[in-house]
Scaffold this motif. Sequence first.
Motif, PDB file in Angstrom:
ATOM      1  N   ALA A  15      -2.389 -12.670  12.698  1.00 45.51           N
ATOM      2  CA  ALA A  15      -3.519 -13.134  11.894  1.00 45.51           C
ATOM      3  C   ALA A  15      -4.485 -13.893  12.792  1.00 45.51           C
ATOM      4  O   ALA A  15      -4.075 -14.841  13.472  1.00 45.51           O
ATOM      5  CB  ALA A  15      -3.034 -14.038  10.756  1.00 45.51           C
ATOM      6  N   ASP A  16      -5.742 -13.471  12.774  1.00 45.92           N
ATOM      7  CA  ASP A  16      -6.770 -14.068  13.640  1.00 45.92           C
ATOM      8  C   ASP A  16      -6.284 -14.195  15.084  1.00 45.92           C
ATOM      9  O   ASP A  16      -6.485 -15.208  15.746  1.00 45.92           O
ATOM     10  CB  ASP A  16      -7.220 -15.427  13.086  1.00 45.92           C
ATOM     11  N   ALA A  76       1.273  -9.703   3.262  1.00 48.55           N
ATOM     12  CA  ALA A  76      -0.109 -10.025   3.609  1.00 48.55           C
ATOM     13  C   ALA A  76      -0.982  -9.886   2.370  1.00 48.55           C
ATOM     14  O   ALA A  76      -0.741  -9.019   1.527  1.00 48.55           O
ATOM     15  CB  ALA A  76      -0.625  -9.102   4.707  1.00 48.55           C
ATOM     16  N   SER A  77      -1.985 -10.724   2.253  1.00 49.70           N
ATOM     17  CA  SER A  77      -2.947 -10.600   1.156  1.00 49.70           C
ATOM     18  C   SER A  77      -3.900  -9.444   1.480  1.00 49.70           C
ATOM     19  O   SER A  77      -4.251  -9.228   2.639  1.00 49.70           O
ATOM     20  CB  SER A  77      -3.732 -11.902   0.980  1.00 49.70           C
ATOM     21  N   GLY A 123       1.141 -13.302   6.526  1.00 52.88           N
ATOM     22  CA  GLY A 123      -0.163 -13.403   7.148  1.00 52.88           C
ATOM     23  C   GLY A 123      -0.783 -14.729   6.717  1.00 52.88           C
ATOM     24  O   GLY A 123      -0.105 -15.632   6.251  1.00 52.88           O
ATOM     25  N   VAL A 124      -2.084 -14.831   6.861  1.00 52.91           N
ATOM     26  CA  VAL A 124      -2.838 -16.009   6.445  1.00 52.91           C
ATOM     27  C   VAL A 124      -3.901 -15.532   5.471  1.00 52.91           C
ATOM     28  O   VAL A 124      -4.677 -14.623   5.795  1.00 52.91           O
ATOM     29  CB  VAL A 124      -3.497 -16.713   7.659  1.00 52.91           C
ATOM     30  N   HIS A 128      -8.312 -12.237   9.328  1.00 52.25           N
ATOM     31  CA  HIS A 128      -8.308 -10.857   9.825  1.00 52.25           C
ATOM     32  C   HIS A 128      -6.892 -10.598  10.332  1.00 52.25           C
ATOM     33  O   HIS A 128      -6.408 -11.298  11.230  1.00 52.25           O
ATOM     34  CB  HIS A 128      -9.327 -10.682  10.949  1.00 52.25           C
ATOM     35  N   MET A 129      -6.220  -9.614   9.740  1.00 56.00           N
ATOM     36  CA  MET A 129      -4.824  -9.377  10.083  1.00 56.00           C
ATOM     37  C   MET A 129      -4.612  -7.978  10.638  1.00 56.00           C
ATOM     38  O   MET A 129      -5.313  -7.043  10.258  1.00 56.00           O
ATOM     39  CB  MET A 129      -3.941  -9.595   8.855  1.00 56.00           C
ATOM     40  N   GLN A 130      -3.648  -7.887  11.517  1.00 60.01           N
ATOM     41  CA  GLN A 130      -3.209  -6.611  12.063  1.00 60.01           C
ATOM     42  C   GLN A 130      -1.716  -6.502  11.808  1.00 60.01           C
ATOM     43  O   GLN A 130      -0.959  -7.430  12.120  1.00 60.01           O
ATOM     44  CB  GLN A 130      -3.487  -6.522  13.554  1.00 60.01           C
ATOM     45  N   ILE A 131      -1.321  -5.387  11.224  1.00 62.66           N
ATOM     46  CA  ILE A 131       0.085  -5.145  10.936  1.00 62.66           C
ATOM     47  C   ILE A 131       0.511  -3.918  11.716  1.00 62.66           C
ATOM     48  O   ILE A 131      -0.157  -2.887  11.675  1.00 62.66           O
ATOM     49  CB  ILE A 131       0.309  -4.934   9.427  1.00 62.66           C
ATOM     50  N   SER A 132       1.612  -4.050  12.429  1.00 69.95           N
ATOM     51  CA  SER A 132       2.209  -2.922  13.143  1.00 69.95           C
ATOM     52  C   SER A 132       3.527  -2.629  12.461  1.00 69.95           C
ATOM     53  O   SER A 132       4.278  -3.547  12.131  1.00 69.95           O
ATOM     54  CB  SER A 132       2.463  -3.273  14.605  1.00 69.95           C
TER      55      SER A 132
END
Length: 150
Positions: A15-16, A76-77, A123-124, A128-132
């Motif tokens: 997140a970020d 994650a939201s 996440g937060v 801006h989140m990235q999920i793998s």
Amino acid sequence: MIALIQRVSEASITADGEFRGSIGQGLMVLVCGEKNDKLEYADALAEKVVGYRVFSDADGKMNLSLKTVNGGILVASQFTLAADTNSGTRPSFSPAADPALGEALYVRFLEKLRSLGFNPVTGVFGAHMQISLVNDGPVTFRLCYPKKKD
């Protein structure tokens, strides 16, 4: 409320730009609040998510839940799940909860998971989140509470 769940072999979230954590076998969950949702909906949806049978038993049938397999959960939201895509080629996000309600629903969802004995990797909200993720075949379901009327 809406939850999009995906069965995973492993998943991680940033997140970020900050690594937040990872899980092994379990569920990756995107969760979204809608305008008229109540906090109690988050409790019911969390219970539905951890009890939903998406993991295979010894016969290869989806009969086991996250609770049964003692899997991990990454949450994650994701307000875009509430998008109205019925007209045109640009989504409208008017069905989504306002940020204050959306965050309250997200926090309540996480609290309920913890009360059920899970320690979600998260996440937060609003970041801006990235999920793998790595999955063992794309097994994905959209869960809603209350049930959507067609």
